[in-house]
Design an enzyme around this catalytic site. Structure first.
Site: not given
Ligand code: 3H9
Length: 692
Positions: A66, A105, A108, A128
């Site tokens: 998400a 998500g 999902e 999450e």
């Molecule tokens: C969910 O999905 C709920 C669902 O079950 C239900 C829904 C109804 N959103 O970490 P990085 C940004 S809960 C917005 O440095 P990497 C991050 O802030 C969600 N922004 O890169 C950064 O911005 P900036 C479940 C996001 O390569 C940039 O992207 N998902 C999101 O080291 C780069 O990120 C998670 O919890 C996001 N979801 O790692 C995943 N994700 O450059 C969370 C990232 O401006 N994300 N950004 O600082 C991660 O674990 C890591 O970002 C990922 C990439 C592994 C994807």
């Protein structure tokens, strides 16, 4: 190719429709991405020449979840559950093609497709829980149907992604594509489905993996008990277990509905807001105002460490782990031997736990050189001094280092309190000097305070900031002041803890209030662990503090079996009536009246002065932003992540509440509680630290 909207397009290739999502950086499920998916599947459905659909993402990753930035804001249609229904109920097979990280998500979405294909480097997961949430789009209902409840709960409760190979073995993905050729592989896979007239496999209809847990609540109870300690204080985890249990006990649609309701409730919780704050705070900390991608950095291929004590050894391990050779310099062979044996033992213990192979241990130890010859530091690109806290000694070392280190080498001090500018002034190259303050145990704690001196060059700062994540650290840039951010605020807490026990609280009560709050340890247990005699000497002790008296009695902490607490053989702490008597007598001699002190007062007396000090740190520009202070406390001192750090906590309590209490304490107890001007200003404007 047809553009579906700003972030999605559609291509049709030999009966296969390819919906490509392209929404950098991580293809998070923003409104546009949701709409793109919906339109893609609808268009493919409407096109009579199409027999199957592939969903694939451009850029570094499949949908990473998400869009966390949208949480808490009003959502616009199409909503995710509707998009998922559309995919799952498509009349033609939908294949999700995964690369990068298919998380939350995003995973999902993949679970509602009829088939999944992934490149071997892809990872799937439901992180999450790390945001104080449970999966909210069917994850707790679909994953157990594919992998059984135990594995599903392992994935959901750890939040850790699993590899595509595991996914293939567990039956989560149906096929692996060749690395780098995902789209081609997915199209070929889709064609094979068309040729085989493969059925529309819906995860929701599968039941066989749930059967093992049916009518067995004890499975869930055992999982609950196994995780209770790790999740002390957290809210979401028990909901996750309940939701997976619902997958077993309830019809699919009802399970999804309840999952969604729990997800929505958690989304509004302070805990989840705090954990989301920390997610962004950690990323913001890496950004330094006057340093950008254009700032040059220096290569760091070899590191020197001065001092083989606990800190020096732990610091060296970070670099050895990252594949960077380290030379440790000491002044005696005994000190070197002791240091290296601690490093070796640390690695062997990790290997015993199965987290390192002996070959890896050898490779890491192989990168370590030990010497008594200071001149060996001439080779190093970065030298970190880690000797005990003495300004005179540090100045001597830096002067000597100045004569030995190669031109352009970065010279860092691991000082935890001292003035980095004064240390830098001992050299003729203050622009190459800065502080790198690691936290004990330095190979474990993730925080690195990067202390920017008055003359530290941008290149030097940018180099160390870029190095931090490479050695597994979260670097927070701080300014020169006594104790920097973390220890400066800690000193406030320590002072009040010392006063509180004289006023009538017991050490055990003070410690308990903080552990109930969620910290791993209170100040007195911490002092006992570290040793009460650090920085104390029998010659100069004058019995002028509780610590002096305890040390003089030989109660020097855990290592002597007694300190503020009594310890048994297993080092279990027991409150000491003897120590309480000492404290009472000391207070009486000082004319301090003792009284009953409530837990609430203890918490406010300990935490609010820290917040106040944090405000002063911001005012003075010693930290760039309030969230950096939160990162310091979470990564360096075990502040509970579900409380978001001290400054975020202040926002949740309300700045006016904090301010009023500080004023009340100031009137009663004096100027230690004088409110910071910034706190007054923000409180008056109805503001908060997070939005300042
Ligand atoms: C969910 O999905 C709920 C669902 O079950 C239900 C829904 C109804 N959103 O970490 P990085 C940004 S809960 C917005 O440095 P990497 C991050 O802030 C969600 N922004 O890169 C950064 O911005 P900036 C479940 C996001 O390569 C940039 O992207 N998902 C999101 O080291 C780069 O990120 C998670 O919890 C996001 N979801 O790692 C995943 N994700 O450059 C969370 C990232 O401006 N994300 N950004 O600082 C991660 O674990 C890591 O970002 C990922 C990439 C592994 C994807």
């Amino acid at each position: 190719m047809t553009a579906l909207n700003a972030v999605a397009d559609l291509t049709v290739e030999d009966e296969v429709a390819i919906v490509t999502i392209n929404s950098p950086p991580v293809n998070a499920l923003s409104r546009d991405v949701r709409e793109g998916l919906m339109l893609g599947v609808e268009k493919a459905e409407a096109d009579a020449t199409v027999k199957a659909t592939v969903i694939v993402c451009a850029g570094r990753t499949f949908i990473a979840g998400a869009d966390i930035t949208e949480f808490g804001k009003p959502h616009a249609a199409p909503y995710l559950p509707d998009v998922l229904d559309r995919i799952e109920n498509a009349k033609k097979p939908v294949v999700a093609a995964l690369h990068g990280t298919a998380l939350g998500g995003g995973f999902e979405v993949a679970l509602t497709a009829h088939y999944r294909i992934a490149v071997p480097s892809a990872k799937c997961g439901l992180p999450e829980i790390k945001l104080g949430l449970i999966p909210g789009a069917g994850g707790t209902q679909r994953l157990p149907r594919l992998v059984g409840v135990e594995t599903a709960l392992e994935v959901i409760l750890s939040g850790t992604p699993f590899s595509a190979r595991d996914a293939k073995q567990w039956g989560v993905v149906d096929a692996l594509a060749e690395e780098g050729k995902l789209a081609e592989g997915a199209v070929a896979f889709a064609k094979s489905l068309i040729a085989a007239r493969a059925p529309l496999k819906k995860v929701r209809d599968r039941d066989e993996k749930l059967a093992a847990a049916r009518g067995k609540p004890e499975i869930f109870e055992a999982i609950r008990q196994a995780h209770a300690k790790k999740f002390r204080g957290f809210e979401a985890w028990e909901k996750a277990i309940l939701s997976v249990k619902n997958a077993v006990d309830l019809p699919f649609d009802e399970g999804v509905e309840r999952e969604r309701a729990m997800f929505m409730a958690l989304l509004g919780s302070t805990q989840s807001k705090a954990q989301r704050h920390v997610f962004f705070a950690e990323r913001a900390a890496a950004k330094i105002a006057d340093i950008g991608p254009d700032t040059p950095t220096k290569p760091i291929a070899r590191v020197g460490v001065i001092g083989a004590g606990t800190m020096g050894g732990g610091i060296a391990m970070n670099f050895l782990n990252a594949g960077i050779p380290v030379t440790i310099v000491e002044t005696s062979k005994e000190a070197l031997d002791r240091g290296v044996s601690i490093i070796q033992r640390n690695y062997e213990n990790t290997a015993k736990k199965g987290r390192l192979t002996m070959a890896e241990v050898e490779a890491r130890m192989g990168r370590l050189s030990l010497t008594l010859d200071f001149r060996a530091l001439a080779e190093a690109d970065l030298v970190i001094e880690a000797v005990y806290e003495s300004m005179d000694l540090k100045k001597l070392i830096f002067e000597k280092l100045d004569g030995v280190a190669k031109p352009g080498a970065i010279l860092a001090s691991n000082t935890s309190y001292l003035n980095v500018d004064a240390i830098a002034a001992a050299t003729k190259r203050p622009e190459d000097v800065l502080g790198m303050h690691f936290f004990s145990p330095a190979n474990v704690m993730r925080l690195l305070e990067i202390v920017r001196g008055e003359k530290t060059s941008k290149t030097v700062l940018a180099t160390v900031a870029a190095l931090a994540p490479k050695i597994g650290k979260v670097g927070v840039t701080v300014g020169v002041c006594y104790g920097f951010v973390g220890n400066r605020m800690l000193a406030e807490r320590q002072r009040e803890a010392g006063k509180l026990i004289l006023e009538g609280a017991t050490p055990a009560q003070v410690d308990r209030v903080l552990t109930d709050f969620g910290l791993p340890m209170g100040p007195f247990a911490m002092s006992d662990l570290a040793g009460l005699d650090i920085g104390w000497s029998a010659e100069t002790s004058k019995g002028e503090s509780i610590r002096d008296i305890l040390c003089e009695e030989g109660r020097r902490g855990q290592k002597t079996g007694a300190g503020f607490y009594d310890y048994d053989e297993q080092r279990n702490a027991k409150p000491s009536a003897h120590v309480e008597t000492i404290i009472r007598a000391f207070a009486a001699a000082k004319g301090i009246a003792q009284r009953d002190i409530t837990d609430a007062e203890i918490l406010e007396r300990l935490i609010y002065p820290m917040i106040n000090e944090g405000a002063k740190i911001l005012e003075e520009g010693k930290a760039q932003r309030a969230s950096d202070i939160d990162v310091v406390w979470i990564m360096g001192y075990g502040w509970p992540v579900y409380r978001g750090g001290p400054m975020f906590y202040a926002d949740t309590v309300g700045l006016n509440t904090v301010l009023d209490k500080l004023k009340e304490f100031q009137a009663k107890f004096g100027d230690d509680f004088r409110p910071a001007a910034l706190l007054e200003k923000l409180a008056a404007a109805g503001g908060s630290f997070s939005k300042a």
